[in-house]
Design a protein around this motif. Structure first.
Motif, PDB file in Angstrom:
ATOM      1  N   SER A 138       0.811  -1.223   0.000  1.00  0.00           N
ATOM      2  CA  SER A 138       0.000   0.000   0.000  1.00  0.00           C
ATOM      3  C   SER A 138       0.841   1.269   0.000  1.00  0.00           C
ATOM      4  CB  SER A 138      -0.973   0.000   1.179  1.00  0.00           C
ATOM      5  OG  SER A 138      -0.282   0.141   2.396  1.00  0.00           O
ATOM      6  N   THR A 139       2.113   1.159   0.368  1.00  0.00           N
ATOM      7  CA  THR A 139       2.960   2.354   0.440  1.00  0.00           C
ATOM      8  C   THR A 139       4.023   2.418  -0.663  1.00  0.00           C
ATOM      9  OG1 THR A 139       4.454   1.253   2.006  1.00  0.00           O
ATOM     10  CG2 THR A 139       2.644   2.569   2.935  1.00  0.00           C
ATOM     11  N   LEU A 140       3.975   1.507  -1.616  1.00  0.00           N
ATOM     12  CA  LEU A 140       4.970   1.500  -2.697  1.00  0.00           C
ATOM     13  C   LEU A 140       4.867   2.716  -3.617  1.00  0.00           C
ATOM     14  CD1 LEU A 140       5.118  -2.199  -3.926  1.00  0.00           C
ATOM     15  CD2 LEU A 140       6.983  -0.859  -2.948  1.00  0.00           C
ATOM     16  N   SER A 141       3.636   3.163  -3.828  1.00  0.00           N
ATOM     17  CA  SER A 141       3.433   4.249  -4.780  1.00  0.00           C
ATOM     18  C   SER A 141       2.289   5.159  -4.328  1.00  0.00           C
ATOM     19  CB  SER A 141       3.078   3.662  -6.158  1.00  0.00           C
ATOM     20  OG  SER A 141       2.622   4.668  -7.032  1.00  0.00           O
ATOM     21  N   PRO A 142       2.417   6.456  -4.555  1.00  0.00           N
ATOM     22  CA  PRO A 142       1.308   7.350  -4.228  1.00  0.00           C
ATOM     23  C   PRO A 142       0.121   7.148  -5.179  1.00  0.00           C
ATOM     24  CG  PRO A 142       3.070   8.564  -5.308  1.00  0.00           C
ATOM     25  CD  PRO A 142       3.589   7.185  -5.060  1.00  0.00           C
ATOM     26  N   HIS A 143       0.303   6.376  -6.238  1.00  0.00           N
ATOM     27  CA  HIS A 143      -0.763   6.115  -7.208  1.00  0.00           C
ATOM     28  C   HIS A 143      -1.605   4.896  -6.844  1.00  0.00           C
ATOM     29  CE1 HIS A 143       0.963   9.217  -9.690  1.00  0.00           C
ATOM     30  NE2 HIS A 143       2.135   8.611  -9.596  1.00  0.00           N
ATOM     31  N   THR A 144      -1.249   4.213  -5.765  1.00  0.00           N
ATOM     32  CA  THR A 144      -2.006   3.039  -5.338  1.00  0.00           C
ATOM     33  C   THR A 144      -3.342   3.467  -4.744  1.00  0.00           C
ATOM     34  OG1 THR A 144      -0.011   1.755  -4.924  1.00  0.00           O
ATOM     35  CG2 THR A 144      -2.006   1.031  -3.797  1.00  0.00           C
ATOM     36  N   GLY A 145      -4.406   2.899  -5.309  1.00  0.00           N
ATOM     37  CA  GLY A 145      -5.741   3.179  -4.807  1.00  0.00           C
ATOM     38  C   GLY A 145      -6.402   1.960  -4.196  1.00  0.00           C
ATOM     39  N   GLY A 146      -5.806   0.790  -4.429  1.00  0.00           N
ATOM     40  CA  GLY A 146      -6.366  -0.441  -3.874  1.00  0.00           C
ATOM     41  C   GLY A 146      -5.340  -1.545  -3.833  1.00  0.00           C
ATOM     42  N   VAL A 147      -5.499  -2.414  -2.846  1.00  0.00           N
ATOM     43  CA  VAL A 147      -4.623  -3.572  -2.693  1.00  0.00           C
ATOM     44  C   VAL A 147      -5.508  -4.805  -2.564  1.00  0.00           C
ATOM     45  CG1 VAL A 147      -2.874  -4.703  -1.258  1.00  0.00           C
ATOM     46  CG2 VAL A 147      -2.828  -2.214  -1.550  1.00  0.00           C
ATOM     47  N   GLY A 148      -5.283  -5.769  -3.444  1.00  0.00           N
ATOM     48  CA  GLY A 148      -5.971  -7.055  -3.365  1.00  0.00           C
ATOM     49  C   GLY A 148      -5.047  -8.073  -2.747  1.00  0.00           C
ATOM     50  N   VAL A 149      -5.575  -8.884  -1.828  1.00  0.00           N
ATOM     51  CA  VAL A 149      -4.742  -9.867  -1.120  1.00  0.00           C
ATOM     52  C   VAL A 149      -5.464 -11.209  -1.086  1.00  0.00           C
ATOM     53  CG1 VAL A 149      -3.807 -10.496   1.147  1.00  0.00           C
ATOM     54  CG2 VAL A 149      -3.584  -8.153   0.324  1.00  0.00           C
ATOM     55  N   PHE A 150      -4.693 -12.261  -1.320  1.00  0.00           N
ATOM     56  CA  PHE A 150      -5.178 -13.625  -1.110  1.00  0.00           C
ATOM     57  C   PHE A 150      -4.183 -14.330  -0.211  1.00  0.00           C
ATOM     58  CE2 PHE A 150      -4.958 -18.142  -1.929  1.00  0.00           C
ATOM     59  CZ  PHE A 150      -6.265 -18.524  -1.695  1.00  0.00           C
ATOM     60  N   VAL A 151      -4.696 -14.997   0.820  1.00  0.00           N
ATOM     61  CA  VAL A 151      -3.858 -15.804   1.708  1.00  0.00           C
ATOM     62  C   VAL A 151      -4.419 -17.216   1.681  1.00  0.00           C
ATOM     63  CG1 VAL A 151      -3.038 -16.155   4.056  1.00  0.00           C
ATOM     64  CG2 VAL A 151      -3.331 -13.828   3.178  1.00  0.00           C
ATOM     65  N   GLY A 152      -3.605 -18.158   1.227  1.00  0.00           N
ATOM     66  CA  GLY A 152      -3.996 -19.559   1.238  1.00  0.00           C
ATOM     67  C   GLY A 152      -3.433 -20.215   2.487  1.00  0.00           C
ATOM     68  N   GLN A 153      -4.205 -21.101   3.093  1.00  0.00           N
ATOM     69  CA  GLN A 153      -3.748 -21.771   4.301  1.00  0.00           C
ATOM     70  C   GLN A 153      -4.110 -23.240   4.255  1.00  0.00           C
ATOM     71  OE1 GLN A 153      -5.825 -19.168   7.051  1.00  0.00           O
ATOM     72  NE2 GLN A 153      -7.230 -20.827   7.582  1.00  0.00           N
ATOM     73  N   VAL A 154      -3.470 -24.024   5.107  1.00  0.00           N
ATOM     74  CA  VAL A 154      -3.715 -25.458   5.169  1.00  0.00           C
ATOM     75  C   VAL A 154      -5.114 -25.679   5.748  1.00  0.00           C
ATOM     76  CG1 VAL A 154      -2.952 -27.688   6.087  1.00  0.00           C
ATOM     77  CG2 VAL A 154      -1.257 -25.915   5.517  1.00  0.00           C
ATOM     78  N   ARG A 155      -5.937 -26.336   4.963  1.00  0.00           N
ATOM     79  CA  ARG A 155      -7.323 -26.582   5.327  1.00  0.00           C
ATOM     80  C   ARG A 155      -7.442 -27.958   5.981  1.00  0.00           C
ATOM     81  NH1 ARG A 155      -9.413 -25.991   0.379  1.00  0.00           N
ATOM     82  NH2 ARG A 155      -8.834 -28.106  -0.145  1.00  0.00           N
ATOM     83  N   GLY A 156      -8.086 -28.027   7.114  1.00  0.00           N
ATOM     84  CA  GLY A 156      -8.290 -29.290   7.813  1.00  0.00           C
ATOM     85  C   GLY A 156      -9.492 -30.038   7.264  1.00  0.00           C
ATOM     86  N   GLY A 157      -9.695 -31.215   7.781  1.00  0.00           N
ATOM     87  CA  GLY A 157     -10.835 -32.033   7.388  1.00  0.00           C
ATOM     88  C   GLY A 157     -10.388 -33.357   6.807  1.00  0.00           C
ATOM     89  N   GLN A 158     -11.277 -34.328   6.854  1.00  0.00           N
ATOM     90  CA  GLN A 158     -11.047 -35.663   6.297  1.00  0.00           C
ATOM     91  C   GLN A 158      -9.789 -36.314   6.861  1.00  0.00           C
ATOM     92  OE1 GLN A 158     -11.271 -35.242   2.041  1.00  0.00           O
ATOM     93  NE2 GLN A 158     -13.442 -34.740   2.109  1.00  0.00           N
ATOM     94  N   GLY A 159      -9.465 -35.992   8.106  1.00  0.00           N
ATOM     95  CA  GLY A 159      -8.341 -36.619   8.777  1.00  0.00           C
ATOM     96  C   GLY A 159      -6.976 -36.051   8.421  1.00  0.00           C
ATOM     97  N   LEU A 160      -6.953 -34.943   7.688  1.00  0.00           N
ATOM     98  CA  LEU A 160      -5.669 -34.339   7.334  1.00  0.00           C
ATOM     99  C   LEU A 160      -5.008 -33.783   8.590  1.00  0.00           C
ATOM    100  CD1 LEU A 160      -3.812 -33.566   4.912  1.00  0.00           C
ATOM    101  CD2 LEU A 160      -4.867 -31.312   5.022  1.00  0.00           C
ATOM    102  N   ARG A 161      -3.721 -34.079   8.761  1.00  0.00           N
ATOM    103  CA  ARG A 161      -2.967 -33.609   9.916  1.00  0.00           C
ATOM    104  C   ARG A 161      -2.017 -32.470   9.536  1.00  0.00           C
ATOM    105  NH1 ARG A 161       0.095 -38.223  12.559  1.00  0.00           N
ATOM    106  NH2 ARG A 161       1.221 -38.059  10.623  1.00  0.00           N
ATOM    107  N   ALA A 162      -1.381 -32.585   8.367  1.00  0.00           N
ATOM    108  CA  ALA A 162      -0.401 -31.585   7.922  1.00  0.00           C
ATOM    109  C   ALA A 162      -0.102 -31.821   6.448  1.00  0.00           C
ATOM    110  CB  ALA A 162       0.884 -31.699   8.734  1.00  0.00           C
ATOM    111  N   MET A 163       0.635 -30.893   5.866  1.00  0.00           N
ATOM    112  CA  MET A 163       1.127 -31.106   4.509  1.00  0.00           C
ATOM    113  C   MET A 163       2.562 -30.621   4.428  1.00  0.00           C
ATOM    114  SD  MET A 163      -0.495 -28.152   2.045  1.00  0.00           S
ATOM    115  CE  MET A 163      -2.070 -28.935   2.071  1.00  0.00           C
TER     116      MET A 163
END
Length: 153
Positions: A22-47
């Motif tokens: 957000s502070t890289l440029s004075p021309h920035t008007g919006g920041v889009g962010v995606f954060v992927g994380q380890v999803r639990g379920g079906q007995g998954l313990r880790a990856m």
């Protein structure tokens, strides 16, 4: 530097990365962010995520540069973790900054769709019953990446 790419074992700080964009440029008007994380379920313990050092960073850098130009971004960040990650751990941070929100959000989608099939990562899932399975690429991920070949911003 408008493009920031890292492959690392350590966790990333979402707030810090978003602030940087957000502070890289004075021309920035919006920041889009995606954060992927380890999803639990079906007995998954880790990856466990493995990669091809050097090639992975180069692939992510090329995708980030493509997004920078294609969507007229003011900045772009891709951080992907490797190693053993437990349920809830952050796997990937993708952020795009632009003059307008539409470009930032579309670029974020572009980057996550393309990196899932365009960067050399391998994923092994560990289950509570002791199984460990290497995960094949999903056809839906391939379709999402292919769709960008003809899609315009």
């Amino acid at each position: 530097m408008p493009v920031h790419v890292r492959v690392q074992a350590a966790p990333f700080d979402v707030g810090q990365q978003t602030e940087r964009l957000s502070t890289l440029s004075p021309h920035t008007g919006g920041v889009g962010v995606f954060v992927g994380q380890v999803r639990g379920g079906q007995g998954l313990r880790a990856m466990t995520l493995e990669h091809y050092p050097g090639m992975t960073e180069a692939s992510l850098q090329a995708l980030a540069q493509e997004a920078l130009v294609r969507f007229e971004l003011t900045g772009c960040t891709v951080i992907h973790r490797i190693g053993r990650l437990e349920i809830g751990a952050g796997i990937v941070f993708v952020g795009a900054a632009a003059a307008h929100r539409g470009a930032a959000l579309t670029a974020t989608t572009f980057l996550i769709d393309r990196l899932k099939t365009g960067a050399p990562f391998w994923k092994r899932e560990e289950y509570e019953d002791g199984r460990a399975i290497w995960v094949d690429a999903r056809e839906t991920d391939e379709e999402a990446a292919r769709a960008w070949l003809t899609r315009t911003p």
